[in-house]
Write an enzyme that holds these catalytic residues in place. Structure first.
Site, PDB file in Angstrom:
ATOM      1  CG  HIS A 134      -1.939  -1.113   1.184  1.00 42.28           C
ATOM      2  ND1 HIS A 134      -2.303  -1.828   2.294  1.00 42.28           N
ATOM      3  CD2 HIS A 134      -2.654  -1.612   0.141  1.00 42.28           C
ATOM      4  CE1 HIS A 134      -3.219  -2.739   1.938  1.00 42.28           C
ATOM      5  NE2 HIS A 134      -3.437  -2.630   0.653  1.00 42.28           N
ATOM      6  CD  GLU A 165      -0.546   0.321   4.646  1.00 47.21           C
ATOM      7  OE1 GLU A 165       0.209  -0.660   4.725  1.00 47.21           O
ATOM      8  OE2 GLU A 165      -1.796   0.238   4.635  1.00 47.21           O
ATOM      9  NE  ARG A 210      -6.115   0.050   1.060  1.00 41.03           N
ATOM     10  CZ  ARG A 210      -5.802  -0.554   2.208  1.00 41.03           C
ATOM     11  NH1 ARG A 210      -5.060   0.076   3.100  1.00 41.03           N
ATOM     12  NH2 ARG A 210      -6.212  -1.780   2.471  1.00 41.03           N
ATOM     13  CG  ASN A 213      -2.256  -7.192   0.658  1.00 38.32           C
ATOM     14  OD1 ASN A 213      -1.481  -8.037   0.205  1.00 38.32           O
ATOM     15  ND2 ASN A 213      -2.579  -7.127   1.941  1.00 38.32           N
ATOM     16  NE  ARG A 214      -8.476  -6.812   0.568  1.00 41.19           N
ATOM     17  CZ  ARG A 214      -7.605  -6.248   1.398  1.00 41.19           C
ATOM     18  NH1 ARG A 214      -6.301  -6.379   1.173  1.00 41.19           N
ATOM     19  NH2 ARG A 214      -8.007  -5.566   2.458  1.00 41.19           N
ATOM     20  CG  HIS A 222       0.453  -4.217   4.971  1.00 36.63           C
ATOM     21  ND1 HIS A 222      -0.393  -3.738   4.009  1.00 36.63           N
ATOM     22  CD2 HIS A 222       1.091  -5.286   4.421  1.00 36.63           C
ATOM     23  CE1 HIS A 222      -0.278  -4.470   2.915  1.00 36.63           C
ATOM     24  NE2 HIS A 222       0.609  -5.422   3.136  1.00 36.63           N
ATOM     25  CD  GLU A 251      -2.211  -4.223   8.478  1.00 37.47           C
ATOM     26  OE1 GLU A 251      -1.946  -3.049   8.806  1.00 37.47           O
ATOM     27  OE2 GLU A 251      -2.745  -4.547   7.405  1.00 37.47           O
TER      28      GLU A 251
END
Lengths: 323, 323
Positions: B28, B31, B70, B77-78, B119, B177
């Protein structure tokens, strides 16, 4: 409600006609809090409760807001000092001209009586009123709110006289900064702080300001402000990284407005070396906008950490002519 | 250093050749923390200290990182569940194919032994290891870190088996995360937390894992994970606002992983009405990703607040075949 507006309007009472007040948000498109707050304002209720005010709201940079970006081409909140080039293609220069046409022109008799611009910051600045030395009404607002407001807010932060900020379009202008809050995010606490700087969390505030005769009471002779003295730029990274070459020192993070002495840590470089404050702006200074994300790079004309010194600015009598 | 890597690598010791480990950041683009951390890793030092590892680093979405966004077209990330359309023009679909070619292909013998993806979140989740039930190595890592790590971290959060996440490209994969931290910002505490989940803050961790015989010790029989049970979408705003129609209730803000009972407040709508948890996913649930800015809208396929239930997932013996 709307303590700040009422407060400023109370200082405008000598004016014969209704005071025109603009509440602006979204000047930086990634700062959601102010937009949420002005979307909550109900025009009918404002007209009913404050018949002597004409309150209007404005999302200043809707294109940047749609993109969740601070700006598209240039910082809109730096577009209001002096003449803009007429032929520029920059979205924000065009937008600034539109805003001047709607709320200004700056310095003219047609301008809004008051412009309040709502911002947020990733710095731990609580609720900060950004006032300019040219605007006595904003200084009075800061003086009142620092006295009357229980909620830790009301720090006044000075900036340059040739104000480039959107709120300078109004005859009186004030910027409210609430932090820390991430950009692109809504937090109930940041919304509440923004609302309570606009709304009377204690309804006694506007009443006490108006006083028994309907006139504003005498303000204190001075207001304490944090005046920008220097900007310490971010250490650059080697190897072309777009990230800074250092982090804010852990002991400085979240310590906005607290004293910083010569020799105290400002940054920790990537190699672990600590960069200390060199004392150049005074033995003790007060950092503000500590780790504001927008200031990693120079696009906003204010890269780095701001070191402020304390000053007591005099508050003069306010007449329509002296505003 | 690099506790997680060494920890995972120690579980790979039966492999004859050096283990290939990818540490990824910038999946992302807004980040910053992980990017700062991997820019700090020194290849020469890694080769010297861990001759049995081949560690490589990757900024997964450099275009989005350059834009502090992002993603550009879709959430990278999908993109890793099943086949992607070959003819898509979406930047992230193209980028995902490139990453699969470099680190995968997913499910193949050529894939990296371990992919660790770094992340951050605007939620107050501390340091969360996101593990998937298919990956026994990640479950072991979570079990070890929850036992061994003093720093409050190591919560394990489960996600769907058909993992769409970048880390699923590796034979073993793990997402870290760290929050709360604003996007587009570097904080020393978030950097340190990310580093200490990668690095051995106590150098005894990897040694104790390897044990006197050079083999990993027996893990506990289970690891406690927070398994997604439901997503509560944001109340929509009337009048076409692009902001949500409610705020996270003040009592829920920053309370990730804490129990939420039926009747407790989830949101406060613009009209002041409180939206309560209806008990549909269980009398008590554990919210995670509370007020994650990326989940206001549906672009990431996960709009809203995640309500998790607690589970103890069994940890099986790990052999190269069973990974």
């Amino acid at each position: 409600m709307i303590a700040t507006i009422v407060l400023l309007a109370s200082l405008l009472l000598p004016l014969a006609s209704a005071s025109r007040v603009a509440v602006v948000a979204g000047t930086h498109g990634n700062e959601f809090t102010g937009v949420y707050v002005i979307e909550q304002l109900e025009p009918a209720a404002l007209r009913r409760d404050y018949p002597s005010l004409r309150v209007e709201t404005l999302i200043a940079n809707p294109r940047a807001f749609s993109a969740t970006r601070r700006f598209i081409d240039a910082d809109l909140n730096r577009q209001f000092a002096g003449r803009r080039s007429e032929d520029t293609q920059q979205l924000e220069a065009v937008r600034a001209a539109e805003i001047e046409a709607q709320l200004g022109p700056k310095g003219s008799a047609q301008a809004c009586d008051v412009v309040v611009d709502l911002h947020t910051t990733t710095s731990n600045m609580g609720c900060t009123l950004i006032v300019n030395s040219y605007c006595q009404l904003a200084l009075r607002a800061a003086a009142y709110l620092t006295q009357a407001w229980a909620g830790g807010g009301g720090e006044a932060h000075a900036s340059q006289a040739a104000a480039p900020y959107l709120c300078s379009v109004g005859r009186a202008g004030l910027t409210i900064e609430v932090g820390p809050t991430p950009t692109g995010l809504l937090r109930a606490d940041a919304v509440a702080t923004t609302q309570s700087s606009l709304s009377a969390s204690s309804s006694s505030l506007p009443r006490s300001l108006l006083g028994p005769s309907g006139r504003a009471p005498q303000p204190p002779p001075t207001v304490r402000v944090y005046v920008d003295a220097a900007r310490v730029p971010w250490p650059a990274a080697e190897g072309g990284s777009r990230l800074p070459g250092a982090l804010i020192a852990p002991g400085l993070q979240d310590r906005d407005f607290e004293p910083l002495a010569a020799g105290d840590a400002l940054f920790v470089r990537r190699n672990g070396r600590v960069v200390e404050y060199d004392g150049e702006s005074g033995a003790v200074v007060y950092p503000v906008f500590v780790n504001e994300a927008a200031y990693y790079h120079a696009q906003s004309g204010a890269a780095g950490v701001a070191l402020a010194t304390l000053a007591d600015w005099p508050i003069e009598d306010v007449t329509p002519e002296s505003r």
